[in-house]
Design a protein around this motif. Structure first.
Motif, PDB file in Angstrom:
ATOM      1  N   LEU A 196       0.828  -1.208   0.000  1.00  0.00           N
ATOM      2  CA  LEU A 196       0.000   0.000   0.000  1.00  0.00           C
ATOM      3  C   LEU A 196       0.864   1.259   0.000  1.00  0.00           C
ATOM      4  O   LEU A 196       0.509   2.258  -0.638  1.00  0.00           O
ATOM      5  N   HIS A 197       1.986   1.212   0.719  1.00  0.00           N
ATOM      6  CA  HIS A 197       2.899   2.351   0.748  1.00  0.00           C
ATOM      7  C   HIS A 197       3.357   2.699  -0.676  1.00  0.00           C
ATOM      8  O   HIS A 197       3.381   3.881  -1.069  1.00  0.00           O
ATOM      9  N   GLN A 198       3.691   1.677  -1.446  1.00  0.00           N
ATOM     10  CA  GLN A 198       4.092   1.905  -2.831  1.00  0.00           C
ATOM     11  C   GLN A 198       2.945   2.495  -3.643  1.00  0.00           C
ATOM     12  O   GLN A 198       3.143   3.403  -4.455  1.00  0.00           O
ATOM     13  N   ARG A 199       1.733   1.995  -3.434  1.00  0.00           N
ATOM     14  CA  ARG A 199       0.569   2.491  -4.186  1.00  0.00           C
ATOM     15  C   ARG A 199       0.258   3.943  -3.817  1.00  0.00           C
ATOM     16  O   ARG A 199       0.004   4.781  -4.699  1.00  0.00           O
ATOM     17  N   LEU A 200       0.280   4.262  -2.540  1.00  0.00           N
ATOM     18  CA  LEU A 200      -0.025   5.623  -2.101  1.00  0.00           C
ATOM     19  C   LEU A 200       1.006   6.615  -2.616  1.00  0.00           C
ATOM     20  O   LEU A 200       0.680   7.771  -2.919  1.00  0.00           O
TER      21      LEU A 200
END
Length: 447
Positions: free
Chosen positions: A56-60
């Motif tokens: 999720l960190h990468q997506r955000l």
């Protein structure tokens, strides 16, 4: 009461949420569903949460500043909720719009800066006549959104079809016929962009629409789909000792898992289970393909020159990273929700199959292994909720938006849904009463 008794047979946690909020405003019901979730306690759950947060960190990071990413991740770690059941459609689709609005209400009522919505992208560009990701619903007509011929639309999948551009001529023609001030300009601002896939286009356009409809930025949607689940699944497959590696790769464990899947499918609630492919979907020539597991290979049935992927950890992991495989719904919900202890908010079929996925995982665990025994204890609490078509306005999105203030559409709707109760909005659960699957369950148990 009879209807709630039927629901209780499979998902009592859903019934508890409904009963607690029956006479409350629908915005309060949304707030309740986005409440905190107990932190993961077992080794497999802690590992799954760590993987999900990292992915999720990468997506955000694709759409937020670093400080915004940090805040959103911290919020999600405390209130890990995913609004699922969203199809990969433009928000002018009524059911998709109403579901996203419900998630927005839950986020805003809890003071969240962002919320996560899962967009199913394995659907074809045209599902039935003039419906699906390739079509824009403007209330009294349908517009071919990407200008693809219909023979292509029904043969390509949203997650794989591309590159695409918007059908500029058709969109401009809509402006001559319709009061489109609430959305047309936002779409036309992207008329010259080239998107990698239709799913990428719909994600970007939907983010732009929400930003325009709520210019205060009270809570921003973060759209994810099966491709993020594939990245998470690949991470689980990096480690020989991970739970999912054991369940899928070790023959005895996979046999136990398959037995649990078959038992659930043949049981009284089996009609809820999706079983269209074997653990993964294949991607070939812009289309999602059904796969079967034969002689240690994932293959396309009856396709001599179709996909053929060895069913082992290195090949599965690489195929997921290369975009050749996507996890099926069972594995998707395992890596995004059930294992990392995330509450999933979905539709009337989904509350059934999420409950079944949960029970299948429990049946497949080895309680002689301490970590799996700890996970089994943790899984006694299911995080499963109904949130699709709780708001179920019958007028088109264009009609719903027509009288609302520009730039403050969602805040204005928030004021409305703080006044309308859950019982009123659902017409005393009319949608559930009329649902064929739940009615059959009720008759089978004579409730």
């Amino acid at each position: 009461m009879e209807l709630l008794a039927v629901l209780s047979l499979l998902c009592p946690e859903v019934v508890r949420d409904v009963e607690q909020n029956w006479n409350a405003p629908v915005s309060e019901y949304a707030r309740h569903l986005w409440r905190p979730v107990a932190r993961p306690a077992s080794g497999p759950a802690i590992a799954a949460r760590s993987i999900l947060l990292d992915i999720l960190h990468q997506r955000l990071g694709l759409s937020m500043q670093p400080e915004e990413v940090g805040r959103a991740l911290q919020e999600f770690d405390h209130r890990p909720v995913i609004q699922s059941g969203l199809h990969c459609l433009l928000l002018m689709d009524r059911i998709t719009f109403d579901a996203l609005l419900f998630a927005w209400l839950g986020a805003v009522e809890n003071g969240l800066s962002a919320f996560v919505g899962f967009m199913g992208t394995t659907m074809t560009m045209e599902t039935v006549g003039r419906e699906g990701p390739g079509w824009l619903d403007v209330g009294d007509d349908k517009v071919n959104l990407f200008g693809m011929g219909r023979h292509k639309l029904c043969r390509k999948s949203a997650c794989a079809a591309g590159p695409v551009t918007l059908n500029k001529r058709a969109l401009e023609a809509v402006g001559d016929e319709t009061d489109a001030s609430r959305w047309l300009g936002t779409l036309l601002a992207s008329q010259d962009k080239v998107f990698g896939t239709a799913a990428d286009a719909l994600t970007a356009l939907n983010e732009d629409l929400v930003a325009n409809w709520d210019r205060s930025g009270m809570a921003l949607p973060v759209f994810i789909d099966e491709r993020l689940a594939a990245s998470a699944m690949a991470r689980h497959l990096e480690y020989d000792g991970s739970l999912l590696c054991k369940l899928l790769i070790e023959p005895a464990r996979r046999q136990r898992l398959e037995h649990a899947l078959q038992e659930a499918a043949s049981g009284p609630f089996g009609r809820f289970l999706p079983n269209a492919t074997a653990y993964f979907w294949g991607i070939r020539e812009e289309r999602v393909r059904k796969l079967v597991l034969e002689n240690g290979y994932l293959i396309e049935p009856d396709r001599q020159h179709g996909l053929s992927i060895p069913f082992d950890r290195p090949h599965l992991k690489q195929a997921l990273l290369d975009g050749v495989l996507l996890p099926d719904l069972f594995l998707t919900f395992l890596v995004l929700a059930i294992l990392p202890r995330v509450r999933v908010v979905g539709g009337l079929r989904q509350i059934g199959y999420v409950a079944l996925f949960h029970s299948i995982l429990l049946a497949a665990l080895d309680e002689d292994a301490p970590e799996e025994r700890d996970l089994a204890t943790e899984l006694q609490v299911r995080e499963n909720a109904w949130g699709m078509q709780v708001i179920d306005e019958k007028s088109s999105v264009r009609e719903q938006l027509a009288g609302l203030p520009a730039g403050a559409l969602f805040p204005d709707l928030l004021r409305q849904y703080r006044l309308r109760t859950f019982a009123e909005m659902t017409d005393d659960l009319k949608l559930v009463r009329e649902n064929a699957r739940w009615r059959k369950i009720g008759r089978a148990f004579s409730i």
